[in-house]
Scaffold this motif. Structure first.
Motif, mmCIF file in Angstrom:
data_model
loop_
_atom_site.group_PDB
_atom_site.id
_atom_site.type_symbol
_atom_site.label_atom_id
_atom_site.label_comp_id
_atom_site.label_asym_id
_atom_site.label_seq_id
_atom_site.Cartn_x
_atom_site.Cartn_y
_atom_site.Cartn_z
ATOM 1 N N GLU A 70 0.814 -1.219 0.000
ATOM 2 C CA GLU A 70 0.000 0.000 0.000
ATOM 3 C C GLU A 70 0.849 1.272 0.000
ATOM 4 O O GLU A 70 0.327 2.371 -0.210
ATOM 5 N N ILE A 71 2.146 1.136 0.236
ATOM 6 C CA ILE A 71 3.010 2.315 0.291
ATOM 7 C C ILE A 71 2.925 3.131 -0.991
ATOM 8 O O ILE A 71 2.998 4.358 -0.976
ATOM 9 N N LEU A 72 2.736 2.458 -2.113
ATOM 10 C CA LEU A 72 2.635 3.158 -3.404
ATOM 11 C C LEU A 72 1.400 4.043 -3.444
ATOM 12 O O LEU A 72 1.431 5.171 -3.959
ATOM 13 N N ASP A 73 0.296 3.558 -2.863
ATOM 14 C CA ASP A 73 -0.933 4.349 -2.810
ATOM 15 C C ASP A 73 -0.803 5.489 -1.799
ATOM 16 O O ASP A 73 -1.279 6.603 -2.036
ATOM 17 N N TRP A 74 -0.164 5.205 -0.663
ATOM 18 C CA TRP A 74 -0.034 6.220 0.381
ATOM 19 C C TRP A 74 0.798 7.406 -0.087
ATOM 20 O O TRP A 74 0.528 8.547 0.284
ATOM 21 N N LEU A 75 1.813 7.130 -0.909
ATOM 22 C CA LEU A 75 2.704 8.203 -1.354
ATOM 23 C C LEU A 75 2.284 8.833 -2.678
ATOM 24 O O LEU A 75 2.831 9.860 -3.075
ATOM 25 N N GLN A 76 1.322 8.220 -3.334
ATOM 26 C CA GLN A 76 0.885 8.720 -4.636
ATOM 27 C C GLN A 76 0.464 10.205 -4.596
ATOM 28 O O GLN A 76 0.757 10.956 -5.545
ATOM 29 N N PRO A 77 -0.205 10.687 -3.522
ATOM 30 C CA PRO A 77 -0.582 12.105 -3.491
ATOM 31 C C PRO A 77 0.615 13.061 -3.551
ATOM 32 O O PRO A 77 0.460 14.214 -3.972
ATOM 33 N N LEU A 78 1.791 12.596 -3.143
ATOM 34 C CA LEU A 78 2.972 13.461 -3.172
ATOM 35 C C LEU A 78 3.660 13.456 -4.538
ATOM 36 O O LEU A 78 4.492 14.330 -4.811
ATOM 37 N N GLN A 79 3.290 12.498 -5.377
ATOM 38 C CA GLN A 79 3.957 12.364 -6.675
ATOM 39 C C GLN A 79 3.753 13.600 -7.552
ATOM 40 O O GLN A 79 4.637 13.967 -8.335
ATOM 41 N N ARG A 80 2.607 14.268 -7.392
ATOM 42 C CA ARG A 80 2.327 15.421 -8.249
ATOM 43 C C ARG A 80 3.235 16.611 -7.949
ATOM 44 O O ARG A 80 3.266 17.594 -8.716
ATOM 45 N N PHE A 81 3.993 16.523 -6.855
ATOM 46 C CA PHE A 81 4.891 17.624 -6.513
ATOM 47 C C PHE A 81 6.338 17.371 -6.954
ATOM 48 O O PHE A 81 7.187 18.249 -6.807
ATOM 49 N N THR A 82 6.626 16.179 -7.457
ATOM 50 C CA THR A 82 8.018 15.813 -7.738
ATOM 51 C C THR A 82 8.631 16.585 -8.896
ATOM 52 O O THR A 82 9.852 16.577 -9.056
ATOM 53 N N ASP A 83 7.808 17.260 -9.701
ATOM 54 C CA ASP A 83 8.376 18.069 -10.785
ATOM 55 C C ASP A 83 8.868 19.424 -10.280
ATOM 56 O O ASP A 83 9.665 20.092 -10.938
ATOM 57 N N ARG A 84 8.387 19.826 -9.090
ATOM 58 C CA ARG A 84 8.790 21.132 -8.531
ATOM 59 C C ARG A 84 9.636 21.014 -7.272
ATOM 60 O O ARG A 84 10.299 21.977 -6.864
ATOM 61 N N TYR A 85 9.606 19.855 -6.642
ATOM 62 C CA TYR A 85 10.343 19.643 -5.404
ATOM 63 C C TYR A 85 11.113 18.324 -5.458
ATOM 64 O O TYR A 85 10.663 17.368 -6.094
ATOM 65 N N LYS A 86 12.237 18.307 -4.773
ATOM 66 C CA LYS A 86 12.935 17.048 -4.557
ATOM 67 C C LYS A 86 12.309 16.396 -3.323
ATOM 68 O O LYS A 86 12.402 16.940 -2.215
ATOM 69 N N ILE A 87 11.643 15.261 -3.507
ATOM 70 C CA ILE A 87 11.018 14.582 -2.373
ATOM 71 C C ILE A 87 11.809 13.317 -2.082
ATOM 72 O O ILE A 87 11.870 12.399 -2.909
ATOM 73 N N VAL A 88 12.428 13.296 -0.914
ATOM 74 C CA VAL A 88 13.348 12.223 -0.523
ATOM 75 C C VAL A 88 12.678 11.319 0.497
ATOM 76 O O VAL A 88 12.117 11.796 1.491
ATOM 77 N N LEU A 89 12.729 10.030 0.256
ATOM 78 C CA LEU A 89 12.200 9.038 1.191
ATOM 79 C C LEU A 89 13.377 8.378 1.894
ATOM 80 O O LEU A 89 14.219 7.758 1.255
ATOM 81 N N GLU A 90 13.427 8.522 3.215
ATOM 82 C CA GLU A 90 14.552 7.994 3.986
ATOM 83 C C GLU A 90 14.178 6.671 4.652
ATOM 84 O O GLU A 90 13.154 6.582 5.331
ATOM 85 N N VAL A 91 15.017 5.674 4.456
ATOM 86 C CA VAL A 91 14.832 4.371 5.099
ATOM 87 C C VAL A 91 16.156 3.967 5.731
ATOM 88 O O VAL A 91 17.219 4.419 5.307
ATOM 89 N N THR A 92 16.082 3.146 6.759
ATOM 90 C CA THR A 92 17.308 2.671 7.393
ATOM 91 C C THR A 92 17.565 1.221 7.003
ATOM 92 O O THR A 92 16.630 0.442 6.809
#
Length: 221
Positions: A70-92
């Motif tokens: 479901e992570i793909l669906d949860w983050l999908q709303p942020l995808q529309r901003f990736t052309d104007r912002y660098k959106i970084v997902l941090e994992v350990t």
């Protein structure tokens, strides 16, 4: 370059430390709910222009979130901003090591969605170059304990070689925990591309913009 989304809770005029927050979250198994809340708030901040355009923002994701389809669906709303912002997902590394195959598959798909993937706290867990080679990451963030070890000349040699090797593979290097100009100078000499820490700013409700003249104090050349 970009900001980091941090969770802070104020109660009765006092700030509850992050350590206390996450102890409760983990004990009650609310990791996914917390990640979803951060994603929703981040969407609002991007919509209202709270994050300066042309920069970006990173958010930390728990192992439970990264290993769910479901992570793909949860983050999908942020995808529309990736052309104007660098959106970084941090994992350990330590967070996803138990389900590396599943996590890797989802991270690959998130990269296809134009998100940038960062391996957070590198050096604090297994720190195996083998896992780094397997995981689809763009940025490697060296843990604060490793960065501060650069102050020791003997350890500096080993860390510098490790940083050089990771750089040659093509990863962007970030040094965490920079609190003074002395450490910053060593970090620059070591070959890190970016740095974060109290020297540049602390957690604030509004993203702080560092004036260009202040940056010249850090990077005179």
């Amino acid at each position: 370059s970009y900001y980091e989304a941090l969770v802070r809770i104020f109660a009765n005029g006092e700030m509850i430390s992050p350590g206390s927050i996450f102890n409760v979250v983990e004990a009650r198994r609310f990791e996914i709910e917390l990640d979803q809340a951060v994603i929703r708030q981040l969407e609002k901040d991007l919509e209202t222009g709270k994050i300066p355009e042309g920069t970006g923002v990173s958010l930390n994701l728990s192992a439970k979130t990264v290993t769910r389809a479901e992570i793909l669906d949860w983050l999908q709303p942020l995808q529309r901003f990736t052309d104007r912002y660098k959106i970084v997902l941090e994992v350990t590394e330590t967070a996803v090591i138990d389900e590396l195959g599943k996590a890797t598959a989802y991270l690959e798909k998130l990269r296809d969605m134009q998100f940038v993937i960062a391996l957070d706290d590198f050096g604090s867990g297994y720190s195996s170059v083998k896992y780094l080679a397997i995981m689809p990451v763009d940025i490697v963030k060296f843990d604060i304990t490793i960065v501060q070890s650069l102050m020791d000349e003997n350890q500096r040699v080993m860390i510098s070689r490790l940083a050089q090797m990771i750089d040659e593979v093509g990863h962007v290097l970030v040094a965490e925990g920079i609190e003074d100009t002395e450490l910053l100078e060593i970090v620059l000499q070591t070959g890190f591309h970016f740095g974060q820490g109290f020297l540049f700013g602390r957690a604030e409700a509004e993203p702080a913009i560092i004036p260009s003249e202040k940056l010249l104090e850090y990077f005179p050349s």
